[in-house]
Design a protein around this motif. Sequence first.
Motif, PDB file in Angstrom:
ATOM      1  N   GLU A 376       0.859  -1.182   0.000  1.00 10.34           N
ATOM      2  CA  GLU A 376       0.000   0.000   0.000  1.00 10.34           C
ATOM      3  C   GLU A 376       0.895   1.231   0.000  1.00 10.34           C
ATOM      4  N   SER A 377       0.532   2.215  -0.811  1.00  9.89           N
ATOM      5  CA  SER A 377       1.312   3.446  -0.857  1.00  9.89           C
ATOM      6  C   SER A 377       0.922   4.332   0.321  1.00  9.89           C
ATOM      7  N   LYS A 378       1.940   4.773   1.071  1.00  7.31           N
ATOM      8  CA  LYS A 378       1.676   5.517   2.305  1.00  7.31           C
ATOM      9  C   LYS A 378       1.377   6.991   2.027  1.00  7.31           C
ATOM     10  N   ALA A 379       0.735   7.626   2.997  1.00 10.08           N
ATOM     11  CA  ALA A 379       0.500   9.071   2.910  1.00 10.08           C
ATOM     12  C   ALA A 379       1.832   9.798   3.084  1.00 10.08           C
ATOM     13  N   LYS A 380       1.870  11.027   2.614  1.00 11.13           N
ATOM     14  CA  LYS A 380       3.102  11.793   2.678  1.00 11.13           C
ATOM     15  C   LYS A 380       3.609  11.911   4.118  1.00 11.13           C
ATOM     16  N   ALA A 381       2.683  12.126   5.023  1.00  7.04           N
ATOM     17  CA  ALA A 381       3.056  12.312   6.428  1.00  7.04           C
ATOM     18  C   ALA A 381       3.696  11.065   7.025  1.00  7.04           C
ATOM     19  N   ASP A 382       3.330   9.902   6.474  1.00  7.17           N
ATOM     20  CA  ASP A 382       3.879   8.645   6.998  1.00  7.17           C
ATOM     21  C   ASP A 382       5.135   8.202   6.259  1.00  7.17           C
ATOM     22  N   THR A 383       5.668   9.054   5.425  1.00  6.95           N
ATOM     23  CA  THR A 383       6.821   8.684   4.606  1.00  6.95           C
ATOM     24  C   THR A 383       8.018   9.565   4.933  1.00  6.95           C
ATOM     25  N   PRO A 384       8.599   9.373   6.134  1.00  8.71           N
ATOM     26  CA  PRO A 384       9.740  10.211   6.480  1.00  8.71           C
ATOM     27  C   PRO A 384      10.919   9.956   5.535  1.00  8.71           C
ATOM     28  N   GLU A 385      11.068   8.689   5.121  1.00  5.17           N
ATOM     29  CA  GLU A 385      12.168   8.370   4.219  1.00  5.17           C
ATOM     30  C   GLU A 385      11.629   8.304   2.795  1.00  5.17           C
ATOM     31  N   GLU A 386      12.111   9.203   1.959  1.00  9.26           N
ATOM     32  CA  GLU A 386      11.667   9.307   0.556  1.00  9.26           C
ATOM     33  C   GLU A 386      11.695   7.963  -0.161  1.00  9.26           C
ATOM     34  N   ALA A 387      12.711   7.159   0.134  1.00  8.91           N
ATOM     35  CA  ALA A 387      12.901   5.900  -0.596  1.00  8.91           C
ATOM     36  C   ALA A 387      12.012   4.779  -0.081  1.00  8.91           C
ATOM     37  N   ASP A 388      11.209   5.055   0.932  1.00  8.17           N
ATOM     38  CA  ASP A 388      10.391   4.001   1.540  1.00  8.17           C
ATOM     39  C   ASP A 388       8.909   4.358   1.472  1.00  8.17           C
ATOM     40  N   PRO A 389       8.332   4.373   0.262  1.00  4.28           N
ATOM     41  CA  PRO A 389       6.968   4.887   0.112  1.00  4.28           C
ATOM     42  C   PRO A 389       5.861   3.875   0.400  1.00  4.28           C
ATOM     43  N   PHE A 390       6.223   2.589   0.504  1.00  4.78           N
ATOM     44  CA  PHE A 390       5.172   1.571   0.605  1.00  4.78           C
ATOM     45  C   PHE A 390       5.163   0.885   1.967  1.00  4.78           C
ATOM     46  N   ARG A 391       4.000   0.332   2.293  1.00  4.94           N
ATOM     47  CA  ARG A 391       3.830  -0.517   3.463  1.00  4.94           C
ATOM     48  C   ARG A 391       3.505  -1.914   2.939  1.00  4.94           C
ATOM     49  N   ILE A 392       4.169  -2.928   3.482  1.00  2.96           N
ATOM     50  CA  ILE A 392       3.864  -4.292   3.047  1.00  2.96           C
ATOM     51  C   ILE A 392       2.621  -4.763   3.800  1.00  2.96           C
ATOM     52  N   LEU A 393       1.512  -4.962   3.072  1.00  4.69           N
ATOM     53  CA  LEU A 393       0.273  -5.403   3.710  1.00  4.69           C
ATOM     54  C   LEU A 393       0.295  -6.902   3.952  1.00  4.69           C
ATOM     55  N   ALA A 394       0.865  -7.637   2.995  1.00  7.85           N
ATOM     56  CA  ALA A 394       0.870  -9.096   3.111  1.00  7.85           C
ATOM     57  C   ALA A 394       1.935  -9.673   2.191  1.00  7.85           C
ATOM     58  N   VAL A 395       2.430 -10.832   2.556  1.00 13.27           N
ATOM     59  CA  VAL A 395       3.298 -11.581   1.658  1.00 13.27           C
ATOM     60  C   VAL A 395       2.681 -12.970   1.492  1.00 13.27           C
ATOM     61  N   GLU A 396       2.186 -13.221   0.285  1.00  9.90           N
ATOM     62  CA  GLU A 396       1.667 -14.558  -0.006  1.00  9.90           C
ATOM     63  C   GLU A 396       2.868 -15.465  -0.221  1.00  9.90           C
ATOM     64  N   PRO A 397       3.025 -16.522   0.579  1.00 11.33           N
ATOM     65  CA  PRO A 397       4.242 -17.318   0.481  1.00 11.33           C
ATOM     66  C   PRO A 397       4.344 -18.072  -0.839  1.00 11.33           C
ATOM     67  N   ALA A 398       5.584 -18.369  -1.223  1.00  2.91           N
ATOM     68  CA  ALA A 398       5.821 -19.125  -2.448  1.00  2.91           C
ATOM     69  C   ALA A 398       5.165 -20.491  -2.318  1.00  2.91           C
ATOM     70  N   SER A 399       4.277 -20.815  -3.237  1.00  2.00           N
ATOM     71  CA  SER A 399       3.600 -22.109  -3.176  1.00  2.00           C
ATOM     72  C   SER A 399       2.947 -22.368  -4.527  1.00  2.00           C
ATOM     73  N   GLU A 400       2.920 -23.628  -4.934  1.00  2.00           N
ATOM     74  CA  GLU A 400       2.257 -23.959  -6.201  1.00  2.00           C
ATOM     75  C   GLU A 400       0.751 -23.752  -6.099  1.00  2.00           C
ATOM     76  N   ASP A 401       0.245 -23.634  -4.868  1.00  2.00           N
ATOM     77  CA  ASP A 401      -1.192 -23.461  -4.681  1.00  2.00           C
ATOM     78  C   ASP A 401      -1.707 -22.159  -5.293  1.00  2.00           C
ATOM     79  N   ILE A 402      -0.842 -21.143  -5.416  1.00  2.00           N
ATOM     80  CA  ILE A 402      -1.334 -19.882  -5.975  1.00  2.00           C
ATOM     81  C   ILE A 402      -1.201 -19.856  -7.496  1.00  2.00           C
ATOM     82  N   LEU A 403      -0.725 -20.942  -8.090  1.00  2.00           N
ATOM     83  CA  LEU A 403      -0.652 -21.028  -9.554  1.00  2.00           C
ATOM     84  C   LEU A 403      -1.810 -21.881 -10.064  1.00  2.00           C
TER      85      LEU A 403
END
Lengths: 413, 290
Positions: A376-403
């Motif tokens: 998710e792209s963060k609001a300007k106020a939540d982005t103190p570091e210019e190079a870190d604009p996103f928040r990781i909401l979830a990581v779907e693990p590597a698995s053949e089930d998602i193919l």
Amino acid sequence: MTKGLPTLPITRRHALAGLAAGTATLAMPGLLRAQSETIRIGFPTPLTGPYAAEAKDQVRSAELAVKLVNDKGGIAGRKVELLVRDDKLNAGEAATRTLELIEKEKVHAVVGSLSSAVQLAINEVTRARGVIFVSISQSDTINEVKDFSRFTFHEALNPHMTTAAVAKHTFKPGMKIAYLVADYAFGHEILRGFKRAQAAIGATSVGEILHPIGAPDYSTFMPRLRAMKPDILCICNFGRDQANSIKQAVDFGLNKQDRIVVPVLLYTQRLGIGAEAFEGVVGGANYYWRLQDTLPSAKAFNDAYKAAYSGAYPTDYGAYGYTGVSSLLLAMAKAGGTDTDKVIAALEGLTYDVAKGPQHYRKCDHQSVQSVLVLESKAKADTPEEADPFRILAVEPASEDILRSCAELGFPS
Amino acid sequence: MDAELIAMQLFSGVALGAILVMVALGLSIIFGMLGVVNFAHGALFMVGAYAGLWIASLTGSFWWGLLLAPLLVGAFGMLIERVLIRPLYKRSIDDPLLLTFGLAYVLVEAVRILFGNEGMPFPTPPELAGVADLGIGYFPIYRLFVVGVVAVVLLLLWLGLEKTKFGLIVRAGARDPQIMRVLGVDVAKVWLLVFGLGVGLTALGGVLAAPMRSVDPEMGALVLAEAFVVTVIGGMGSLVGAVVAGLLIGIAISMTALFAPEMATIVMFALMALVLLVRPQGLFGKPGRA
């Protein structure tokens, strides 16, 4: 007084180096020369056009992968060289450049492309010529038995797994979804993926609008998208088109009424256009540098990249260049050279973790089984570091089930 | 389909057409007076956008970019006319065409070398950001501003051509440069200024378009194609034609986007074909000219 006198850009150092190289070549027996021959990897990608920013990152990361291997002495004593070509985001141009790379430059493998349509054109050429191709652009078709080539390995995510992951974390039962879709293979496949996920979740589509690839102006679509009153505006396009369409949707105030969701949330475009337009936009990704908080391989990749490119972080599509080239070079090292059949066998048996956790190529369709990030792209106020604009909401693990299963793709089980 | 949506769509079309009018006007003025088909016009639109971005980043203000970029690029246009195009007037009409065609490539590559392939964002000036409630729906304030600027420029242009001595000379020069020369008018100087004016207008279009679409080296290619369609529909060399056809195309694209979005890119070419069949000289063109 130098007028008319051409000056050759040869210094004494060049001349000496040339002399030394010449002597070495003369002294070297033919067999030895073949062994020490450089490993050449062709890299067609759209350096110009609406996907230029992402293509540039692909090249930088691919060059880093090559450099790291060369620094360690290359593969079986052979240096690796990357031959980058501009395919201008055009299938015909890509086919010509790829053929040229194979015929004239005698490349041992091809990695690259950034557009499903262009990628399929390269796939045609490499399949016909029996050359290994590691494709690093999203495609569902390339997995299917009709377009399958035993020489092709698909390192990128595919639309099916991307849209399933993104929809899982954004779509809710009963939601109304409006789609703005780039009118070419990638857009169509993404739309198909989202609609499949939407049906499973119980959301409904309130409209689909197709736009031409590379369109600069989306204003004429906005009043209608607004009138559809969707809960989610799903913008299925890529590169500069993503930045322009999101910005114009925000200009028309669409983000106030609904949430904007994209299949792939692009780091380069977000940095380019700024935090305001992208605030709250959710999308998938193959890589985000903050994976380094949990993954040592991501940390190592980031550190190497930062060292090579004056502190910059690697991007999502950039990471494809790195993981794609790295997997190929690991397989070549395992195969002890460039023999096509041996490298294919090595790629099929390979498990690699070079940036984003363990990955492997599924045997039936050569799709890289890997994790999918939802960002998710963060609001300007939540982005103190210019190079870190996103928040990781979830990581779907590597698995053949998602193919999609091998059987669904048409492979004999 | 409610009336409000159609009204909004019409308005979007006008805003879209406003940029086209700026580009097509310059193209039409240059063809009408100088007989030069300027294929570098799209590239100069792009150069205008980059110049605007550059000046805005130097001064920290969009307004300086908007004001100075068209002047700067217009002056650059005069340089092009003086150095490259003028020696070709006595030759066939194809020569300046080929020259500007090549020049377009040179300009695009030069911008790529200077600013990179990837393109750059051009933030909407904060004073003009946001959405306005038009009563029929919401519309970006910046796009309203663009329509306003184009309207003012058109008014100034009309006054300049109809009410000043320079305008009189320009209009006369377009009809018969030979007689003008005999009368002692320095036609070469007039043409220099006209070329600069045409280029300045397209550069202004570029700066105005930049905050809506961001800036990239290829942004001129599509605009050039659209501007040619506009001049053909309006009539090559006709200024009124360029304005009417520009707005017409904008509205046609917008309305098609509402009812059949896939057709939105094709509709202007269909319209052009229709006009060519029914009225080959264009809506406001004089027969026999090109």
